[in-house]
Design an enzyme around this catalytic site. Structure first.
Site, mmCIF file in Angstrom:
data_model
loop_
_atom_site.group_PDB
_atom_site.id
_atom_site.type_symbol
_atom_site.label_atom_id
_atom_site.label_comp_id
_atom_site.label_asym_id
_atom_site.label_seq_id
_atom_site.Cartn_x
_atom_site.Cartn_y
_atom_site.Cartn_z
ATOM 1 N N GLU A 188 5.425 -12.258 15.237
ATOM 2 C CA GLU A 188 6.179 -11.934 16.458
ATOM 3 C C GLU A 188 5.146 -11.816 17.568
ATOM 4 O O GLU A 188 4.419 -10.831 17.631
ATOM 5 C CB GLU A 188 6.929 -10.600 16.283
ATOM 6 C CG GLU A 188 7.952 -10.580 15.172
ATOM 7 C CD GLU A 188 9.171 -11.416 15.495
ATOM 8 O OE1 GLU A 188 9.354 -11.811 16.661
ATOM 9 O OE2 GLU A 188 9.941 -11.700 14.569
ATOM 10 N N CYS A 220 7.227 -7.770 25.555
ATOM 11 C CA CYS A 220 7.095 -9.167 25.124
ATOM 12 C C CYS A 220 8.280 -9.998 25.598
ATOM 13 O O CYS A 220 8.140 -11.177 25.900
ATOM 14 C CB CYS A 220 6.944 -9.256 23.606
ATOM 15 S SG CYS A 220 8.273 -8.449 22.712
#
Ligand code: NDP
Length: 491
Positions: free
Chosen positions: A235, A269
């Site tokens: 991720e 993010c």
């Protein structure tokens, strides 16, 4: 256990030391993994209902002690306590969802064996992979790692977690509270340290490694894990676009986009970094952005709308992107290079930023936003997809949201909302391209920490057998005839 060295964690607002933690060595990490492996059998034997009971007990503890948890998050990251609460609440709801749904998601599935194999029963069982290593970042120190930890635990795995060196206290607190409710300290252990400790976890022989962090480190992690064929979930970073169509609710889009870009000091993010707004509504949208942005400023928890940059090094990256944007001809419409006053960065907004500017191609991870005008939504889609990243995206359009969303090359899209997909526990979270691979959250996030075991059983024996050395030419003809017939390819 003799610990060789230690490191400090710091309050990013003042830079003062707030805790000292051991640096786990390679040998000690291996030992932790060995303990996690020994604890596996007991954790698996609890079954879905036993694990669910413990995980729900843990989620109850987390909510009851949310003040303790969130003041620690705020102390280690510098973010407002209210933001820490939002993050913790989301993490807790994912934990509960995973605990409640693991049994259904991992249920053995029955498959059709096909006509030639009609005498067989075909099933696919799901098994936990074993020991999962989790490496986490500092920006959302509970929400992010818990996206892997909760789902992997619910699936029946044990965990060794290496938190970021900036947020070791939150990692330790999570492991301690799990041990409190479960009485099984080896099921979820936390190993603190720097990058080397993370590397040791990659090399330790865990059965899967779930990494969340930057794309650069992800590549190192994947290469390290490749040496032992350890599968990885990555991720990584993003450069998330926001598409604003002519029929968007412009005021709402502006309010949400500013929050997405600036909250948590832009250290999200899936935060907005680029906006593509259709020319005909661009002026109006930009004026809404400016109305909102003047109302926010950074400051210490309790003072600012968002806090400092948690990682001092990131300030240099943000500054270099602002300078690159100015140099490449971007037009500043809010803030300037002077907005960077370590440890804080005040909001900065650009327009007309060339697509090849560093500030447009690379993740800034600061409270900056680039707003570019486009002729139409087709151009917005093309430019959104031109990025090397493909994590999330937002689309603002009353009528064309789904149509635009389906053309975006990314893992998650929010329509007329921002980062909403992170709060829905039943949907997978993850990216494509340089944003990584594999998924956390939702059924996919549970299955990510399992492997399929196919079991095919003969229910009865056929008069002709094709899997022994007695097979005849007649048997060959028969199987070719059946294959042609069943595949409808006569003539
Ligand atoms: P880093 O890549 O710097 O670090 C992530 C973790 O990896 C830390 O725990 C770090 O330890 C560890 N690490 C460092 N070197 C190694 C190594 N050689 N082997 C194994 N582990 C290592 O990321 P940040 O902590 O700076 O986090 C910010 C990044 O995370 C941003 O790019 C952001 O976009 C991304 N992110 C992605 C999310 C997603 O779900 N897609 C969610 C949240 C963040 P140490 O801290 O001790 O150096």
């Amino acid at each position: 256990m003799a610990i060789a060295k230690s490191f400090d964690s710091y309050y990013p607002v003042t830079g003062e030391s707030i805790g000292t933690y051991p640096i786990w060595t390679e040998g000690q990490v291996r030992e932790a993994v060995a303990h996690a492996r020994s604890a596996s059998a007991a954790w698996q034997e609890l079954g879905f209902s036993g694990r669910k009971k413990i995980l729900l007990r843990w989620s109850k503890l987390l909510i009851n002690r949310i003040d303790e948890c969130t003041s620690l998050i705020s102390l280690e990251t510098g973010k407002p306590v209210s933001d820490a609460k939002l993050e913790a609440v989301l993490a807790i709801s994912h934990l509960s969802w995973a605990a409640r749904h693991a049994r259904d998601v991992m249920r053995t599935s029955h498959r059709s064996p096909g006509a030639v194999m009609a005498n067989m029963s075909a099933t696919v069982e799901r098994s936990p992979v074993g020991v999962v290593g989790v490496i986490g970042p500092w920006n959302y120190p509970i929400f992010t790692p818990m996206g892997s930890i909760s789902y992997a635990l619910a699936a029946g795995n044990t965990i060794v977690f290496k938190p970021s060196e900036y947020t070791p206290g939150v990692g330790m607190w999570l492991a301690q509270t799990f041990a409190e409710v479960s009485g099984l300290p080896d099921v979820f252990q936390c190993v603190t340290g720097l990058g080397k400790t993370g590397q040791a976890l990659c090399e330790s022989g865990v059965d899967k490694l779930a990494f969340t962090g930057s794309t650069n480190t992800a590549k190192i992690v994947a290469a390290t894990c490749a040496k032992t064929m350890t599968p990885v979930v990555l991720e990584c970073g993003g450069k998330d676009p926001v598409i604003v169509a002519a029929d968007a609710d412009l005021k709402r889009a502006a309010e949400n986009t500013i929050w997405s870009a600036m909250s948590n000091a832009g250290q999200t993010c899936i935060g907005a970094e680029r906006v593509y707004v259709v020319d005909s509504v661009a002026d109006k949208f930009i004026s809404h952005l400016l109305e909102v942005v003047v109302t926010i400023s950074p400051g210490a928890p309790g003072v600012g709308n968002y806090g400092p940059s948690t990682m001092p090094k990131q300030i240099e990256v943000i500054e270099s992107h602002i300078k690159a944007a100015i140099k490449s001809g971007g037009r500043l419409i809010y803030g300037s290079a002077k907005s960077v006053k370590a440890p804080y960065v005040s909001p900065v907004i650009f327009t007309d930023l060339p697509e090849d500017s560093l500030a447009m191609t690379d993740e800034t991870f600061g409270p900056t936003l680039a707003v570019n005008r486009v002729k139409n939504t087709d151009e917005a889609i093309r430019l959104s997809n031109a990025s090397k990243y493909g994590l999330g995206a937002s689309v603002w359009s009353k009528r064309k949201g789904k149509q635009i969303a389906s053309q975006l090359h990314c893992g998650m899209v929010a329509i007329n909302s921002t980062i909403s997909f992170a709060a829905v526990a039943s949907v997978p979270f993850g990216g494509v391209k340089d944003s990584g691979y594999g998924r956390i959250h939702g059924p996919e996030g549970i299955l990510e920490f399992t492997y399929p075991r196919t079991v095919v059983r003969a229910r009865f024996q056929l008069p002709v057998s094709f899997t022994n050395f007695k097979r005849t030419a007649g048997n060959d003809k028969l199987i070719i005839f059946l294959t042609k017939f069943l595949n409808g390819r006569f003539g």
